[in-house]
Design an enzyme around this catalytic site. Structure first.
Site, PDB file in Angstrom:
ATOM      1  N   ASP A 205       0.884  -1.284   0.158  1.00 12.54           N
ATOM      2  CA  ASP A 205       0.021  -0.149  -0.138  1.00 12.54           C
ATOM      3  C   ASP A 205       0.729   1.556  -0.032  1.00 12.54           C
ATOM      4  O   ASP A 205       0.402   2.431   0.151  1.00 12.54           O
ATOM      5  CB  ASP A 205      -1.021   0.105   1.243  1.00 12.54           C
ATOM      6  CG  ASP A 205      -0.294  -0.164   2.502  1.00 12.54           C
ATOM      7  OD1 ASP A 205       0.968  -0.119   2.473  1.00 12.54           O
ATOM      8  OD2 ASP A 205      -1.045  -0.234   3.512  1.00 12.54           O
TER       9      ASP A 205
ATOM     10  N   ASN B  89       2.895   2.853   2.176  1.00 11.19           N
ATOM     11  CA  ASN B  89       2.880   3.980   3.225  1.00 11.19           C
ATOM     12  C   ASN B  89       4.150   3.670   4.173  1.00 11.19           C
ATOM     13  O   ASN B  89       4.272   4.126   5.167  1.00 11.19           O
ATOM     14  CB  ASN B  89       1.687   3.724   4.016  1.00 11.19           C
ATOM     15  CG  ASN B  89       1.633   2.300   4.775  1.00 11.19           C
ATOM     16  OD1 ASN B  89       2.467   1.424   4.616  1.00 11.19           O
ATOM     17  ND2 ASN B  89       0.727   2.279   5.712  1.00 11.19           N
TER      18      ASN B  89
ATOM     19  N   ARG C 110       5.306  15.947  17.976  1.00  6.37           N
ATOM     20  CA  ARG C 110       4.984  17.317  17.340  1.00  6.37           C
ATOM     21  C   ARG C 110       4.943  18.519  18.161  1.00  6.37           C
ATOM     22  O   ARG C 110       5.005  19.547  17.856  1.00  6.37           O
ATOM     23  CB  ARG C 110       3.552  17.275  16.363  1.00  6.37           C
ATOM     24  CG  ARG C 110       2.525  16.989  17.210  1.00  6.37           C
ATOM     25  CD  ARG C 110       1.313  16.826  16.509  1.00  6.37           C
ATOM     26  NE  ARG C 110      -0.083  16.578  17.360  1.00  6.37           N
ATOM     27  CZ  ARG C 110      -0.929  17.647  17.915  1.00  6.37           C
ATOM     28  NH1 ARG C 110      -0.758  18.770  17.089  1.00  6.37           N
ATOM     29  NH2 ARG C 110      -1.968  17.104  18.381  1.00  6.37           N
TER      30      ARG C 110
ATOM     31  N   TRP D 132      -0.431  16.811  33.239  1.00  7.76           N
ATOM     32  CA  TRP D 132      -0.663  15.602  33.566  1.00  7.76           C
ATOM     33  C   TRP D 132      -0.045  14.512  32.878  1.00  7.76           C
ATOM     34  O   TRP D 132       0.445  13.323  33.246  1.00  7.76           O
ATOM     35  CB  TRP D 132      -1.948  15.116  33.888  1.00  7.76           C
ATOM     36  CG  TRP D 132      -3.039  14.948  32.884  1.00  7.76           C
ATOM     37  CD1 TRP D 132      -3.217  15.605  31.634  1.00  7.76           C
ATOM     38  CD2 TRP D 132      -4.148  14.060  32.658  1.00  7.76           C
ATOM     39  NE1 TRP D 132      -4.004  15.165  31.010  1.00  7.76           N
ATOM     40  CE2 TRP D 132      -4.826  13.895  31.368  1.00  7.76           C
ATOM     41  CE3 TRP D 132      -4.415  12.934  33.557  1.00  7.76           C
ATOM     42  CZ2 TRP D 132      -5.686  13.343  31.160  1.00  7.76           C
ATOM     43  CZ3 TRP D 132      -5.498  11.987  33.361  1.00  7.76           C
ATOM     44  CH2 TRP D 132      -6.101  12.232  32.024  1.00  7.76           C
TER      45      TRP D 132
ATOM     46  N   ASN E 281      -1.989  23.787  31.689  1.00  3.63           N
ATOM     47  CA  ASN E 281      -2.355  22.725  30.724  1.00  3.63           C
ATOM     48  C   ASN E 281      -1.022  22.453  29.902  1.00  3.63           C
ATOM     49  O   ASN E 281      -0.645  21.323  29.620  1.00  3.63           O
ATOM     50  CB  ASN E 281      -3.311  23.360  29.747  1.00  3.63           C
ATOM     51  CG  ASN E 281      -3.831  22.578  28.942  1.00  3.63           C
ATOM     52  OD1 ASN E 281      -4.860  22.626  28.439  1.00  3.63           O
ATOM     53  ND2 ASN E 281      -3.169  21.672  28.344  1.00  3.63           N
TER      54      ASN E 281
ATOM     55  N   ARG F 124      -5.258  28.077  32.691  1.00  3.01           N
ATOM     56  CA  ARG F 124      -5.813  27.012  32.537  1.00  3.01           C
ATOM     57  C   ARG F 124      -4.919  25.841  33.208  1.00  3.01           C
ATOM     58  O   ARG F 124      -3.327  25.937  32.753  1.00  3.01           O
ATOM     59  CB  ARG F 124      -6.125  26.518  31.133  1.00  3.01           C
ATOM     60  CG  ARG F 124      -6.901  25.283  31.197  1.00  3.01           C
ATOM     61  CD  ARG F 124      -7.063  24.874  29.459  1.00  3.01           C
ATOM     62  NE  ARG F 124      -7.380  25.822  28.782  1.00  3.01           N
ATOM     63  CZ  ARG F 124      -7.436  25.724  27.355  1.00  3.01           C
ATOM     64  NH1 ARG F 124      -6.632  24.604  26.846  1.00  3.01           N
ATOM     65  NH2 ARG F 124      -7.868  26.823  26.633  1.00  3.01           N
TER      66      ARG F 124
ATOM     67  N   GLN G  93      -4.246  21.609  34.633  1.00  6.23           N
ATOM     68  CA  GLN G  93      -4.594  20.318  34.420  1.00  6.23           C
ATOM     69  C   GLN G  93      -4.710  19.500  35.793  1.00  6.23           C
ATOM     70  O   GLN G  93      -4.424  20.009  36.996  1.00  6.23           O
ATOM     71  CB  GLN G  93      -3.580  19.701  33.469  1.00  6.23           C
ATOM     72  CG  GLN G  93      -4.046  19.858  32.011  1.00  6.23           C
ATOM     73  CD  GLN G  93      -3.554  19.236  31.038  1.00  6.23           C
ATOM     74  OE1 GLN G  93      -2.164  18.648  31.109  1.00  6.23           O
ATOM     75  NE2 GLN G  93      -4.101  18.738  29.864  1.00  6.23           N
TER      76      GLN G  93
ATOM     77  N   GLU H 190      -6.694  28.352  20.535  1.00  7.38           N
ATOM     78  CA  GLU H 190      -5.706  27.499  20.110  1.00  7.38           C
ATOM     79  C   GLU H 190      -6.338  26.231  19.330  1.00  7.38           C
ATOM     80  O   GLU H 190      -5.574  25.551  18.869  1.00  7.38           O
ATOM     81  CB  GLU H 190      -4.792  27.003  21.223  1.00  7.38           C
ATOM     82  CG  GLU H 190      -5.564  25.773  22.130  1.00  7.38           C
ATOM     83  CD  GLU H 190      -6.583  26.580  22.972  1.00  7.38           C
ATOM     84  OE1 GLU H 190      -7.324  25.706  24.053  1.00  7.38           O
ATOM     85  OE2 GLU H 190      -6.937  27.692  22.981  1.00  7.38           O
TER      86      GLU H 190
ATOM     87  N   ASP I 205     -10.316  16.154  27.054  1.00  7.62           N
ATOM     88  CA  ASP I 205     -11.017  16.973  26.056  1.00  7.62           C
ATOM     89  C   ASP I 205     -11.168  15.828  24.794  1.00  7.62           C
ATOM     90  O   ASP I 205     -10.146  15.674  24.183  1.00  7.62           O
ATOM     91  CB  ASP I 205     -10.623  18.264  25.824  1.00  7.62           C
ATOM     92  CG  ASP I 205      -8.891  18.111  25.590  1.00  7.62           C
ATOM     93  OD1 ASP I 205      -8.522  17.369  26.318  1.00  7.62           O
ATOM     94  OD2 ASP I 205      -8.422  18.775  24.836  1.00  7.62           O
TER      95      ASP I 205
ATOM     96  N   GLU J 137      -1.471   7.214  20.778  1.00  2.11           N
ATOM     97  CA  GLU J 137      -1.868   7.945  21.808  1.00  2.11           C
ATOM     98  C   GLU J 137      -2.908   7.402  22.765  1.00  2.11           C
ATOM     99  O   GLU J 137      -3.025   7.386  23.819  1.00  2.11           O
ATOM    100  CB  GLU J 137      -2.444   9.488  21.258  1.00  2.11           C
ATOM    101  CG  GLU J 137      -2.892  10.278  22.473  1.00  2.11           C
ATOM    102  CD  GLU J 137      -3.801  11.525  21.875  1.00  2.11           C
ATOM    103  OE1 GLU J 137      -3.699  12.426  22.707  1.00  2.11           O
ATOM    104  OE2 GLU J 137      -4.272  11.414  20.740  1.00  2.11           O
TER     105      GLU J 137
END
Length: 736
Positions: free
Chosen positions: A94, A96, A279, A286, A323, A332, A334, A399, A453, A657
């Protein structure tokens, strides 16, 4: 910690078959033909061999043949580029740059053996060996090798050992960052920068003048960077944060003074930290705690310690663990894990000089954060005494990717007859008042502060919820601080001026009794408002509606991790709640029933069913262990590790992730917003994903040795446990 795999019998001059790629591919002697040497080998006819042994004859020397399977350590003589090309054209169907079970090549490639000086060949078969060959050749090419002598043991390595080794030797390094002159050009450039003139920018707090001077010098000496060095305002308010959105930038973190070996001068150097994924270049909240659990097992104590010190810097200068360290996150926080993180590091370094000072700084920082962030308005609910994720902020969170809030804002844009950009600017600056939008964005910011989130659990309500996760963490802060003051600081901890908040006086003494009372009070409130006896689990409490919520979240197990549950409550959770969350690959974030129906109008959210996340697994295992539910902890850890190992073997070394814990074949495929991080590598994965790496290393400490061996042979849990029970029954029968 598990011992590294033994060095192969065929290795010479103490050259490790399983060395990291840099060591393996930069050692010239390893890849020279004389290393292969002439080999004697056994005849394949066993009967002839036995006859020769009986007669006392030596096996004659002869050249290797195609069947060299009985040699102690087979090696291949490989021309890197041509082999890479033929491997890709034949097996990567394929295109990749990965070889997976979804490629439909012949799944066999013939390689020349080094022992025969390339005259004989041996077949490499199957997805796992071929994908490992692709990875090894990609690494060899990176290190500039034209020809290599490759140990077969690197291709058929036990997958548990291989992934553990990749995490220890490669992934952590690939995710490590430090902020100083060496990295500022990349780190201070924000891929999310939405302005017309994106440029590297760093904000320095007023209390770190030495950093301001340092970065000003960098900007002057390297004008081509266009580095914009800004001083933060003395007092950080939501209005100031909003106004900084026209110039988004990186926030400074801690630096250490070192002596430059070349000049002998004292220079500033950034303290290193580990980012969640490849990235990212900023310090996250956290994620860093979760990563530290794996770093400590891998003896990378310096990195975990450095991240604690970076957090202390953030609390000192920005008032909270953020955060992440970008200007638009200044309001903010976390989920708070600082005390546990610091105590785990301290446990590893307590015999070193300065260990006590390190722990004192961390505990004082945690006390400051506890009072100024979590036990203050707007996060504290004064009625229940419980805390909420409820950050301050004005306007639209800048953001998020372009278009994220279009469907929310368009009706208001039409109502005010403005362009989209005009409306956003007017609304952000308060020229237009829309209370409904204020409410929406208050909850949106709270969801982001929660770390979850996004999820239907929190949609349109998060800022009003006293959650079981946050209040378990604060109970842990209270018990950790009490225990540390009592056991380490002789029940007296002096608070210097820079850590005083509210009505605290410089020099005041903290004792354990006060913190014991706080934890007892919180436990009573958690039992009153969050515990549900009938369901045998904890639920969030809506402080606006004054009622318990019904969404079933596996953060109920955080109460076990924190030690807030009674033994009776823990047993009820294992009996009633655990079966609702347990799936093929470990724990679900929430139940399917709580999530509700999904479709085009109501898409999947990544923190809902059917997804599982590393933090939920690790905290649950640790909590179950804490209450002596060892079997359950081992079972859940085994399922999670099996799922990760199977995807790693079948999909070219992938580590991502989050996972769909209901999918046995391709759990790394996630159909939710943000997709999945860690998929888009070519040839060889370099970073994995921070907290999943940690969960793998940490999980291997949870399972027993028998389970670890079964994972190495990719035995599913049901097959494994059936075999264990059969053996047990057989042993019992023999006793009778």
């Amino acid at each position: 910690m598990a011992a590294p795999p033994p060095r192969h019998r065929g290795s010479i001059d103490d050259i490790g078959v399983y060395d990291d790629a840099k060591t393996y591919y930069t050692a010239e002697e390893r890849h020279s033909l004389n290393r292969a040497g002439a080999r004697t080998r056994t005849y394949s006819q066993n009967s002839l061999l036995k006859q020769m042994e009986r007669m006392g004859l030596k096996e004659p020397y002869r050249r290797g043949s195609h069947d060299e399977s009985t040699m102690p350590a087979r090696r291949f003589l490989i021309q890197v580029e041509p082999t890479l090309q033929s491997l890709q054209s034949q097996e990567d169907t394929d295109g990749n740059m990965q070889i997976t079970i979804e490629d439909n090549g012949p799944k066999v490639l013939s390689l020349r053996t080094a022992a025969s000086n390339g005259h004989n060949r041996f077949d490499i078969r199957g997805t796992y060996m071929l994908s490992n060959l692709l990875q090894e050749l990609s690494l060899a090419k990176e290190y500039g090798r034209k020809q290599i002598i490759l140990d077969e043991a690197r291709l058929n390595e036990n997958p548990v050992n291989r992934l553990s080794r990749m995490i220890r030797d490669h992934f952590w390094e690939g995710l490590t960052r430090r902020i100083d002159a060496s990295s500022i050009e990349i780190a201070a450039r924000d891929p999310k920068d939405w302005t017309d003139d994106p440029r590297p920018r760093i904000y320095i707090p007023r209390g770190a003048p030495e950093q301001y001077e340092y970065y000003q010098k960098v900007a002057q000496e390297r004008p081509e960077l266009r580095l914009d060095v800004q001083l933060l305002p003395e007092k950080i308010t939501p209005e100031k944060v909003r106004d900084m959105n026209d110039k988004p930038g990186l926030l400074a973190v801690d630096m250490d003074e070192e002596v430059d070996p070349k000049t002998g001068e004292r220079v500033l150097r950034g303290r290193p930290f580990v980012v969640p994924g490849g990235r990212f270049n900023e310090l996250y909240g956290w994620d860093s705690y979760m990563e530290s659990l794996g770093l400590l097992v891998n003896d990378k104590v310096h990195l975990a310690k450095s991240m604690v010190l970076n957090f202390c810097f953030c609390i000192k200068h920005y008032g909270k663990i953020l955060n992440a360290t970008r200007s638009y996150y200044l309001s903010r926080s976390q989920p708070p894990f600082l005390t546990d993180m610091a105590l785990r590091v301290y446990d590893k370094i307590k015999h070193e000089p300065g260990a006590m000072d390190f722990l004192r700084t961390a505990i004082l920082a945690a006390i400051k954060e506890y009072h100024s962030v979590w036990m203050a308005e707007p996060r504290l609910d004064p009625v229940t005494g419980l805390s909420r994720y409820r950050p301050e902020g004005l306007g639209v969170p800048p953001e998020t990717e372009a278009g994220h809030f279009v469907h929310i804002l368009e009706p208001y844009v039409e109502k005010h007859k403005m362009t989209f950009d005009e409306f956003v600017k007017a609304y952000n600056h308060g020229d237009i008042k829309e209370p409904e939008l204020d409410e929406y964005f208050m909850h949106d910011r709270a969801v982001r502060e929660s770390g979850h989130d996004t999820t239907y659990r929190f949609e349109g309500v998060c800022a009003n919820l006293a959650t079981i996760d946050l209040n378990s963490l604060l109970f842990k802060y209270e018990t950790d601080i009490a225990r540390t003051i009592r056991n380490v600081f002789n029940d007296k901890l002096v608070v210097p001026a820079e850590y005083c908040v509210g009505g605290m006086q410089p020099g005041q003494i903290e004792t354990s009794a006060l913190w014991d009372r706080r934890s007892k009070r919180r436990k009573l409130a958690i039992d009153k408002y969050l515990w549900n006896e009938k369901e045998g689990m904890y639920f969030d409490y809506d402080t606006a509606k004054r009622q318990q919520c019904t969404y079933e979240s596996c953060t109920t197990f955080w109460a076990l991790w924190a030690g807030v549950s009674s033994p009776k409550q823990a047993a009820a959770m294992v009996t009633k709640a655990l079966p609702k969350f347990e799936a093929f690959g470990g724990l679900l974030s929430g139940t399917e029933e709580s999530r509700g129906e999904v479709g085009l109008e109501r898409p999947n959210r990544q923190w809902d069913y059917p997804y599982g996340w590393a933090p939920q697994q690790m905290l649950a295992w640790t909590g179950l262990y804490r209450y002596s539910f060892t079997e359950e902890a081992e079972r859940l850890a085994y399922k999670w590790l099996f799922m990760i190992t199977k995807a790693f073997v079948d999909f070219n070394g992938v580590v991502v992730e989050k996972y769909d814990v209901t999918r046995p074949v391709d759990p790394h495929r996630v159909d939710a917003e943000y997709g999945n991080q860690g998929l888009d590598f070519r040839g060889v994965a370099k970073e994995g994903f921070g907290w999943v790496n940690a969960s793998y290393i940490y999980g291997l400490q949870i399972v027993n040795a028998h389970m670890r061996r079964a994972l190495g042979t990719l035995t599913p849990y049901d097959t494994f446990i059936k075999a264990v029970e059969e053996n047990r029954n057989k042993a019992l029968a023999e006793l009778v």
